[in-house]
Design a protein around this motif. Structure first.
Motif, PDB file in Angstrom:
ATOM      1  N   GLY A 186      -9.061  -7.440  28.485  1.00 39.15           N
ATOM      2  CA  GLY A 186      -7.611  -7.890  28.413  1.00 39.15           C
ATOM      3  C   GLY A 186      -7.396  -8.228  29.556  1.00 39.15           C
ATOM      4  N   TYR A 187      -8.155  -7.569  30.837  1.00 39.22           N
ATOM      5  CA  TYR A 187      -7.473  -7.898  31.897  1.00 39.22           C
ATOM      6  C   TYR A 187      -7.639  -9.334  32.340  1.00 39.22           C
ATOM      7  N   THR A 188      -6.495  -9.584  33.115  1.00 35.45           N
ATOM      8  CA  THR A 188      -6.325 -11.324  33.376  1.00 35.45           C
ATOM      9  C   THR A 188      -6.087 -11.487  34.802  1.00 35.45           C
ATOM     10  N   GLY A 189      -5.972 -10.225  35.465  1.00 34.41           N
ATOM     11  CA  GLY A 189      -5.498 -10.282  37.052  1.00 34.41           C
ATOM     12  C   GLY A 189      -6.535 -11.177  37.896  1.00 34.41           C
ATOM     13  N   ASP A 190      -6.272 -11.185  39.326  1.00 37.85           N
ATOM     14  CA  ASP A 190      -7.348 -11.770  40.091  1.00 37.85           C
ATOM     15  C   ASP A 190      -8.403 -11.027  40.366  1.00 37.85           C
ATOM     16  N   VAL A 290     -16.434   4.476  32.048  1.00 40.14           N
ATOM     17  CA  VAL A 290     -15.845   4.513  33.254  1.00 40.14           C
ATOM     18  C   VAL A 290     -14.509   3.644  33.592  1.00 40.14           C
ATOM     19  N   VAL A 291     -13.504   3.805  34.078  1.00 45.69           N
ATOM     20  CA  VAL A 291     -12.496   3.108  34.220  1.00 45.69           C
ATOM     21  C   VAL A 291     -11.954   2.868  35.840  1.00 45.69           C
ATOM     22  N   ILE A 292     -11.834   1.767  36.385  1.00 44.78           N
ATOM     23  CA  ILE A 292     -11.533   1.529  37.759  1.00 44.78           C
ATOM     24  C   ILE A 292      -9.838   1.115  37.640  1.00 44.78           C
ATOM     25  N   HIS A 293      -9.237   1.814  38.494  1.00 46.33           N
ATOM     26  CA  HIS A 293      -7.785   1.335  38.546  1.00 46.33           C
ATOM     27  C   HIS A 293      -7.502   0.640  39.917  1.00 46.33           C
ATOM     28  N   ASP A 294      -6.415  -0.349  40.009  1.00 49.06           N
ATOM     29  CA  ASP A 294      -5.983  -0.721  41.061  1.00 49.06           C
ATOM     30  C   ASP A 294      -5.055  -0.062  41.849  1.00 49.06           C
ATOM     31  N   LYS A 295      -4.494  -0.566  42.989  1.00 52.77           N
ATOM     32  CA  LYS A 295      -3.635   0.129  43.735  1.00 52.77           C
ATOM     33  C   LYS A 295      -2.052  -0.195  43.350  1.00 52.77           C
ATOM     34  N   LYS A 296      -1.641  -1.231  43.044  1.00 51.78           N
ATOM     35  CA  LYS A 296      -0.315  -1.720  42.756  1.00 51.78           C
ATOM     36  C   LYS A 296       0.346  -0.784  41.870  1.00 51.78           C
ATOM     37  N   ASN A 297      -0.193  -0.795  40.411  1.00 51.28           N
ATOM     38  CA  ASN A 297       0.682   0.158  39.608  1.00 51.28           C
ATOM     39  C   ASN A 297      -0.363   1.096  38.878  1.00 51.28           C
ATOM     40  N   GLY A 298      -1.548   1.211  39.440  1.00 48.51           N
ATOM     41  CA  GLY A 298      -2.626   1.979  38.625  1.00 48.51           C
ATOM     42  C   GLY A 298      -3.188   1.534  37.368  1.00 48.51           C
ATOM     43  N   ALA A 299      -3.008   0.094  37.387  1.00 42.80           N
ATOM     44  CA  ALA A 299      -3.463  -0.770  36.120  1.00 42.80           C
ATOM     45  C   ALA A 299      -5.182  -0.641  35.970  1.00 42.80           C
ATOM     46  N   ARG A 300      -5.421  -0.533  34.786  1.00 41.80           N
ATOM     47  CA  ARG A 300      -7.027  -0.643  34.511  1.00 41.80           C
ATOM     48  C   ARG A 300      -7.407  -2.168  34.785  1.00 41.80           C
TER      49      ARG A 300
END
Length: 307
Positions: A186-190, A290-300
């Motif tokens: 479901g992730y649609t980011g860059d 295993v889940v990778i999170h980003d910096k901006k808001n901890g999104a998966r």
């Protein structure tokens, strides 16, 4: 906190040599020793049966004790004490399946001519949960190869309802699990995460968590990367939350716990490792997400399964 004693009757066939195929077993054991310098040991992941997800889970191991037909049986179990029984039984069956609807699920004891083996397991109990890490010598005449692929079953006395089951497989020291990472469902980011995570387990169930990633957030200093409860990356709901045994350890899948990665600026790459424990070993962590999170808001942003 109180100490409760739970008895486990282990009707197991254990050892190195057994008739009528003693010569065959001796040849197999010799070949194994030539490769490893030590005899084969077995481990089983014990999980709940019959829809009961609370009573008992963990691992059971079998390690030969030199020459003869004896072995060390050890358990690393977590139990729920909501059942009124003060003890339970565990035994190795003739079955080769933990699916109660399969023909290969068999509740009969596995025996090679000797009497049953019994160990007493002490549980440290707090609230409604208890843990056990106990071991004892057992022997009923079966070769260790005869246990390979067999089921260990745990049941409650009184109602004789099977509660837990695991299949013995060869135990490899220094086991590792590897996850191939991709986008989170479901992730649609860059970001376009990829790469590999490798988890290498130590004898004490701590592990080294290695990561080699591409396409991650370029601004990460302490971005999260964690093992989750789910065994699928097909949907958000199937991934679940952090995976840890809250009976024996706190949640270390945090920045304070050290479960983070650092990326190279402008390249979106990250390579490194940390050491951690989530209260579980190789068998329990196998197939987990295993889940990778980003910096901006901890999104998966990334997901992969440990295999």
């Amino acid at each position: 906190m109180k100490l409760a004693t739970v008895s486990f009757l282990v009707s197991a066939g254990l050892g190195l040599l057994a008739s009528p195929s003693a010569a065959q077993h001796e040849d197999e054991q010799t070949r194994h020793l030539q490769k490893t310098d030590k005899p084969m040991s077995l481990v089983a992941l014990v999980t709940p049966l019959s829809g009961n997800d609370e009573f008992v889970f963990g691992t059971s191991s079998l390690r030969p004790m030199g020459e003869g037909t004896s072995a060390l049986l050890s358990v690393d179990l977590t139990v729920s004490t909501s059942n009124s029984s003060a003890y339970a039984y565990a035994y190795i069956s003739e079955g080769t399946s933990c699916n109660v609807t399969d023909d290969d699920y068999d509740v009969n004891f596995l025996s090679c001519g000797s009497g049953p083996a019994e160990i007493v397991v002490d549980f440290l109990v707090e609230g409604t949960s208890g843990i056990s890490r106990s071991a004892d010598r057992v022997d009923n005449g079966c070769a260790i190869q005869d246990i390979l692929g067999k089921a260990v079953i745990i049941y409650i006395p009184g109602d004789f309802h099977d509660e837990g089951c695991g299949i013995y497989e060869e135990n490899e020291e220094g086991k590792k699990l590897v996850a191939s990472m991709g986008k989170y469902p479901g992730y649609t980011g860059d970001l376009d995460p990829s790469g590999r995570v490798k988890v290498i387990f130590n004898m004490d169930n701590t592990f080294t968590f290695e990561y080699n990633l591409k396409g991650v957030d370029t601004q990460c200093e302490e971005c999260g990367i964690h093992i989750h409860t789910g065994v699928s990356c097909d949907s958000h709901d199937q991934v679940g939350g952090h995976y840890w045994n809250d009976v024996v350890i706190k949640d270390l899948w945090t920045a304070a716990g050290g479960a983070v990665y650092k990326s190279k600026k402008r390249k979106g790459k990250a390579k490194g490792y940390f050491t951690l424990s989530n209260g579980y070993g190789y068998e329990e962590n196998k197939h987990r997400a295993v889940v990778i999170h980003d910096k901006k808001n901890g999104a998966r942003v990334g997901c992969g399964l440990l295999e």
